[in-house]
Design a protein around this motif. Sequence first.
Motif, PDB file in Angstrom:
ATOM      1  N   THR A 169      -4.318  13.272  15.483  1.00 33.35           N
ATOM      2  CA  THR A 169      -4.038  12.599  14.218  1.00 33.35           C
ATOM      3  C   THR A 169      -5.026  11.452  14.047  1.00 33.35           C
ATOM      4  O   THR A 169      -5.763  11.093  14.979  1.00 33.35           O
ATOM      5  N   GLY A 170      -5.018  10.877  12.859  1.00 34.42           N
ATOM      6  CA  GLY A 170      -5.863   9.713  12.635  1.00 34.42           C
ATOM      7  C   GLY A 170      -5.517   8.575  13.582  1.00 34.42           C
ATOM      8  O   GLY A 170      -6.401   7.862  14.080  1.00 34.42           O
ATOM      9  N   PRO A 190      -6.322  12.071  -3.301  1.00 33.95           N
ATOM     10  CA  PRO A 190      -7.773  12.173  -3.100  1.00 33.95           C
ATOM     11  C   PRO A 190      -8.227  11.200  -2.026  1.00 33.95           C
ATOM     12  O   PRO A 190      -7.697  10.085  -1.910  1.00 33.95           O
ATOM     13  N   ILE A 191      -9.201  11.608  -1.234  1.00 33.22           N
ATOM     14  CA  ILE A 191      -9.694  10.757  -0.151  1.00 33.22           C
ATOM     15  C   ILE A 191     -10.204   9.429  -0.699  1.00 33.22           C
ATOM     16  O   ILE A 191     -10.010   8.371  -0.088  1.00 33.22           O
ATOM     17  N   ALA A 192     -10.846   9.466  -1.873  1.00 28.73           N
ATOM     18  CA  ALA A 192     -11.374   8.236  -2.464  1.00 28.73           C
ATOM     19  C   ALA A 192     -10.260   7.252  -2.775  1.00 28.73           C
ATOM     20  O   ALA A 192     -10.449   6.027  -2.704  1.00 28.73           O
ATOM     21  N   GLU A 193      -9.074   7.774  -3.120  1.00 32.75           N
ATOM     22  CA  GLU A 193      -7.952   6.884  -3.406  1.00 32.75           C
ATOM     23  C   GLU A 193      -7.322   6.372  -2.122  1.00 32.75           C
ATOM     24  O   GLU A 193      -7.003   5.181  -2.004  1.00 32.75           O
ATOM     25  N   VAL A 194      -7.143   7.249  -1.145  1.00 31.40           N
ATOM     26  CA  VAL A 194      -6.578   6.830   0.143  1.00 31.40           C
ATOM     27  C   VAL A 194      -7.415   5.710   0.745  1.00 31.40           C
ATOM     28  O   VAL A 194      -6.891   4.747   1.308  1.00 31.40           O
ATOM     29  N   ASP A 195      -8.732   5.825   0.622  1.00 32.66           N
ATOM     30  CA  ASP A 195      -9.634   4.842   1.217  1.00 32.66           C
ATOM     31  C   ASP A 195      -9.511   3.475   0.567  1.00 32.66           C
ATOM     32  O   ASP A 195      -9.944   2.469   1.129  1.00 32.66           O
ATOM     33  N   ARG A 196      -8.941   3.411  -0.628  1.00 36.67           N
ATOM     34  CA  ARG A 196      -8.789   2.134  -1.310  1.00 36.67           C
ATOM     35  C   ARG A 196      -7.534   1.372  -0.874  1.00 36.67           C
ATOM     36  O   ARG A 196      -7.362   0.215  -1.263  1.00 36.67           O
ATOM     37  N   PHE A 197      -6.679   2.005  -0.130  1.00 34.46           N
ATOM     38  CA  PHE A 197      -5.520   1.308   0.406  1.00 34.46           C
ATOM     39  C   PHE A 197      -5.908   0.603   1.694  1.00 34.46           C
ATOM     40  O   PHE A 197      -6.396   1.239   2.632  1.00 34.46           O
ATOM     41  N   MET A 198      -5.690  -0.701   1.743  1.00 33.72           N
ATOM     42  CA  MET A 198      -6.019  -1.439   2.956  1.00 33.72           C
ATOM     43  C   MET A 198      -5.191  -0.962   4.132  1.00 33.72           C
ATOM     44  O   MET A 198      -5.700  -0.797   5.245  1.00 33.72           O
ATOM     45  N   LYS A 199      -3.880  -0.717   3.893  1.00 39.45           N
ATOM     46  CA  LYS A 199      -2.982  -0.342   4.984  1.00 39.45           C
ATOM     47  C   LYS A 199      -2.088   0.815   4.575  1.00 39.45           C
ATOM     48  O   LYS A 199      -1.702   0.934   3.415  1.00 39.45           O
ATOM     49  N   ARG A 200      -1.765   1.648   5.558  1.00 42.03           N
ATOM     50  CA  ARG A 200      -0.737   2.668   5.373  1.00 42.03           C
ATOM     51  C   ARG A 200       0.374   2.379   6.368  1.00 42.03           C
ATOM     52  O   ARG A 200       0.126   2.242   7.574  1.00 42.03           O
ATOM     53  N   LEU A 201       1.603   2.300   5.867  1.00 35.71           N
ATOM     54  CA  LEU A 201       2.735   1.921   6.696  1.00 35.71           C
ATOM     55  C   LEU A 201       3.832   2.968   6.634  1.00 35.71           C
ATOM     56  O   LEU A 201       3.964   3.683   5.637  1.00 35.71           O
ATOM     57  N   HIS A 239      -5.436   6.056   8.330  1.00 35.07           N
ATOM     58  CA  HIS A 239      -5.305   6.928   7.160  1.00 35.07           C
ATOM     59  C   HIS A 239      -6.651   7.307   6.561  1.00 35.07           C
ATOM     60  O   HIS A 239      -6.717   8.201   5.706  1.00 35.07           O
ATOM     61  N   ARG A 240      -7.708   6.671   6.992  1.00 37.43           N
ATOM     62  CA  ARG A 240      -9.054   6.986   6.487  1.00 37.43           C
ATOM     63  C   ARG A 240      -9.736   8.079   7.300  1.00 37.43           C
ATOM     64  O   ARG A 240     -10.813   8.557   6.906  1.00 37.43           O
ATOM     65  N   VAL A 241      -9.164   8.442   8.421  1.00 37.76           N
ATOM     66  CA  VAL A 241      -9.802   9.358   9.367  1.00 37.76           C
ATOM     67  C   VAL A 241      -9.257  10.769   9.184  1.00 37.76           C
ATOM     68  O   VAL A 241      -8.049  10.968   9.051  1.00 37.76           O
ATOM     69  N   ARG A 242     -10.158  11.757   9.187  1.00 34.81           N
ATOM     70  CA  ARG A 242      -9.760  13.161   9.210  1.00 34.81           C
ATOM     71  C   ARG A 242     -10.255  13.734  10.531  1.00 34.81           C
ATOM     72  O   ARG A 242     -11.458  13.909  10.736  1.00 34.81           O
ATOM     73  N   PRO A 243      -9.326  14.041  11.452  1.00 39.42           N
ATOM     74  CA  PRO A 243      -9.743  14.558  12.764  1.00 39.42           C
ATOM     75  C   PRO A 243     -10.469  15.895  12.646  1.00 39.42           C
ATOM     76  O   PRO A 243     -10.423  16.565  11.601  1.00 39.42           O
ATOM     77  N   VAL A 244     -11.115  16.284  13.720  1.00 38.24           N
ATOM     78  CA  VAL A 244     -11.799  17.576  13.758  1.00 38.24           C
ATOM     79  C   VAL A 244     -10.775  18.681  13.514  1.00 38.24           C
ATOM     80  O   VAL A 244      -9.649  18.635  14.022  1.00 38.24           O
ATOM     81  N   ARG A 255      -4.643  -5.604  16.492  1.00 37.17           N
ATOM     82  CA  ARG A 255      -3.294  -5.528  15.938  1.00 37.17           C
ATOM     83  C   ARG A 255      -3.275  -4.870  14.566  1.00 37.17           C
ATOM     84  O   ARG A 255      -2.265  -4.292  14.152  1.00 37.17           O
ATOM     85  N   GLU A 256      -4.394  -4.941  13.852  1.00 41.59           N
ATOM     86  CA  GLU A 256      -4.453  -4.391  12.497  1.00 41.59           C
ATOM     87  C   GLU A 256      -5.127  -3.027  12.421  1.00 41.59           C
ATOM     88  O   GLU A 256      -5.053  -2.361  11.397  1.00 41.59           O
ATOM     89  N   ALA A 257      -5.767  -2.593  13.505  1.00 37.22           N
ATOM     90  CA  ALA A 257      -6.656  -1.438  13.427  1.00 37.22           C
ATOM     91  C   ALA A 257      -5.941  -0.152  13.025  1.00 37.22           C
ATOM     92  O   ALA A 257      -6.423   0.586  12.156  1.00 37.22           O
ATOM     93  N   VAL A 258      -4.805   0.150  13.632  1.00 39.33           N
ATOM     94  CA  VAL A 258      -4.162   1.441  13.380  1.00 39.33           C
ATOM     95  C   VAL A 258      -3.695   1.547  11.931  1.00 39.33           C
ATOM     96  O   VAL A 258      -3.969   2.538  11.245  1.00 39.33           O
TER      97      VAL A 258
END
Length: 329
Positions: free
Chosen positions: A314-315, A183-194, A303-308, A295-298
């Motif tokens: 991609t995000g 769920p998007i709400a859960e993905v948004d709670r992760f500070m980082k995706r690696l 992972h919070r972005v959904r492209p058009v 350095r931290e932005a990507v």
Amino acid sequence: MTDANAGTDAGRPTTAATDRPRLSVEEAGDLARTVIGNTEEVIVGSHDAIEHIVTAMLARGHVLLEDVPGVGKTMLARAVARSFECSFSRVQFTPDLLPSDVTGVSVFNQKTREFEFRSGPVFANVVLGDEINRAPPKTQSALLEAMEESQVTVDGTTHALDDPFTVIATQNAVERNRTYELPIAEVDRFMKRLELGYPAPDDESAMLEEVVGTHPIETLEPVATLDQLRAARATVAEITVEAPVREYVTGLANHTRERAQLGVSPRGSLALLRAGQARAALDGRSYVLPDDVQREAVVTLAHRVRPVANTEQTGEDVIRAALSAVRVG
């Protein structure tokens, strides 16, 4: 001012951690580097990923590891937890896993004639959610309150989680037809995706030499106590974030909102600021630079972005475009 607000007039975020004992910025940076080095005794060739996980823990964030099976995601989480002398629990997410299997359940005690709460595996300093996308959304959502508020509510009663509390979740990136989308709400709670990726040939050869007998995780010793981790987190929360840096982060977020179907949320902006604070501490600085944000932005925002829809973007593409377009005021 609450923790969710970005900071005071002096540019220092106000958090509950400010009342706790703190290390100096230099000590916090030394602690992080020591833990990173200790973890590398087990995990070879993943320095950047280890660094990102350690800084996420210092910044009070959670981490999502997404990659193919067998590249060391679970071992990485165990090694970091052991280096910090943290309590560690592992939840294997499966299609039949129930929310109560994660949070805990109230059980009736025949002797006392009362219900007693039996805590689930979420009650640990570091919780590994293994292949989190194998469980249905209802079970995944059991982590929402825990990740946002460090508590769980069962049968109307709220239970505080361990302090510190970090979720490191792995996601199966191969068998998409056998998994559920987070769920998007859960993905948004992760500070980082690696993503770890496959190791370089030399690193893989070195890893094979180390693990052919007893695995080094079995003899890995802690190099930092829980009190030191708490003190380092309090230090990171006090790293100065001046107005131009906050405005730069806001500019990046607004750029994504104008050019994507779903842009970066305010929670994402706050996560980027906190990640920048941890990055500054790692470098021994008491203030955040735009370089820290870049350095931290990507890993913090993509992972919070959904492209058009119907584009090949991609995000990560959206975030890199924002970094190229937005200037520091």
